[in-house]
Write a protein that holds these residues in place. Structure first.
Motif, PDB file in Angstrom:
ATOM      1  N   ALA A  13       4.029   1.463  -1.283  1.00 20.64           N
ATOM      2  CA  ALA A  13       4.559   1.646  -2.441  1.00 20.64           C
ATOM      3  C   ALA A  13       3.500   2.121  -3.706  1.00 20.64           C
ATOM      4  O   ALA A  13       3.735   2.979  -4.394  1.00 20.64           O
ATOM      5  N   GLU A  14       2.241   1.720  -3.542  1.00 24.04           N
ATOM      6  CA  GLU A  14       1.352   2.145  -4.361  1.00 24.04           C
ATOM      7  C   GLU A  14       1.010   3.486  -4.225  1.00 24.04           C
ATOM      8  O   GLU A  14       0.556   4.327  -5.180  1.00 24.04           O
TER       9      GLU A  14
ATOM     10  N   ALA B  24       2.926   5.912  -2.981  1.00 20.78           N
ATOM     11  CA  ALA B  24       4.038   6.621  -3.613  1.00 20.78           C
ATOM     12  C   ALA B  24       4.072   6.775  -5.192  1.00 20.78           C
ATOM     13  O   ALA B  24       4.444   7.811  -5.721  1.00 20.78           O
ATOM     14  N   ILE B  25       3.782   5.625  -5.621  1.00 21.11           N
ATOM     15  CA  ILE B  25       3.592   5.674  -7.252  1.00 21.11           C
ATOM     16  C   ILE B  25       2.698   6.465  -7.597  1.00 21.11           C
ATOM     17  O   ILE B  25       2.836   7.338  -8.518  1.00 21.11           O
ATOM     18  N   GLN B  26       1.331   6.637  -6.949  1.00 22.17           N
ATOM     19  CA  GLN B  26       0.102   7.540  -7.242  1.00 22.17           C
ATOM     20  C   GLN B  26       0.650   8.858  -6.987  1.00 22.17           C
ATOM     21  O   GLN B  26       0.545   9.726  -7.795  1.00 22.17           O
ATOM     22  N   TYR B  27       1.448   9.178  -5.775  1.00 21.68           N
ATOM     23  CA  TYR B  27       2.026  10.558  -5.514  1.00 21.68           C
ATOM     24  C   TYR B  27       2.707  10.991  -6.731  1.00 21.68           C
ATOM     25  O   TYR B  27       2.703  11.930  -7.026  1.00 21.68           O
ATOM     26  N   ASN B  28       3.812  10.054  -7.123  1.00 20.64           N
ATOM     27  CA  ASN B  28       4.920  10.526  -8.103  1.00 20.64           C
ATOM     28  C   ASN B  28       4.027  10.473  -9.529  1.00 20.64           C
ATOM     29  O   ASN B  28       4.477  11.705 -10.332  1.00 20.64           O
ATOM     30  N   THR B  29       3.070   9.692  -9.927  1.00 19.92           N
ATOM     31  CA  THR B  29       2.261  10.117 -11.141  1.00 19.92           C
ATOM     32  C   THR B  29       1.644  11.331 -11.177  1.00 19.92           C
ATOM     33  O   THR B  29       1.621  12.042 -11.911  1.00 19.92           O
ATOM     34  N   GLU B  30       0.987  11.619 -10.011  1.00 20.54           N
ATOM     35  CA  GLU B  30       0.056  12.859  -9.850  1.00 20.54           C
ATOM     36  C   GLU B  30       1.146  14.266  -9.982  1.00 20.54           C
ATOM     37  O   GLU B  30       0.859  15.119 -10.733  1.00 20.54           O
TER      38      GLU B  30
ATOM     39  N   ARG C 212       1.015  -1.110   0.001  1.00 21.12           N
ATOM     40  CA  ARG C 212      -0.313  -0.010  -0.187  1.00 21.12           C
ATOM     41  C   ARG C 212       0.619   1.196   0.199  1.00 21.12           C
ATOM     42  O   ARG C 212       0.631   2.234  -0.890  1.00 21.12           O
TER      43      ARG C 212
END
Length: 151
Positions: free
Chosen positions: A58-59, A61-67, A56
């Protein structure tokens, strides 16, 4: 009341026997195996919970970086769009300035032509007779072949 006292004593004895029975009688193999299985299940549950927590995180962090990347791209697009339209506006301003200059030059030329046309009646006096018969018309003051031609 005696019944109540007897009931409490019996309840206390049952509780003490459940707690003290393994110590007094020893543990049998089935109970030890069940306790080992329970401990293994609890350890697996804790491990699974830790792994799911990491997944969760990691996901997230990925969503934050994508945004963040999307916002940077959108900001860059806005900057480039503004630069483009500012360039278009500057070009239009340059064109308008050139047109103003052309209009000023045309106005000056019109003033010169008006001055020549005002002197046109002298052409009827015969100053430009060869030009008038050559197809140019009588439009100006001319001497030595110089004349304004208004076609």
């Amino acid at each position: 009341m005696r019944f109540l006292i007897a009931f409490v004593a019996l309840l206390g004895y049952a509780s003490a026997s459940a707690i003290l029975a393994p110590l007094v009688y020893g543990a049998n193999a089935g109970d030890v195996q069940a306790a080992a299985i329970d401990a293994a299940v609890v350890a697996q549950d804790h491990t699974r919970a830790a792994v799911e927590g990491q997944a969760r995180a990691a996901e997230a962090a990925i969503q934050y970086n994508t945004e963040a990347a999307r916002q940077v791209a959108e900001s860059n697009r806005d900057l480039h769009e503004n630069a483009y339209w500012n360039g278009v506006a500057a070009t239009q301003n340059y064109v308008a300035a050139a047109q103003s200059q052309a209009a000023a030059v045309n106005g000056a030329a019109a003033a010169v032509r008006a001055a020549h046309v005002a002197a046109a009646p002298l052409a009827y006096a015969g100053w430009n007779a060869p030009l008038a018969y050559a197809g140019y018309g009588v439009h100006g003051l001319g001497y030595n072949g110089l004349a304004y031609h208004g076609w």
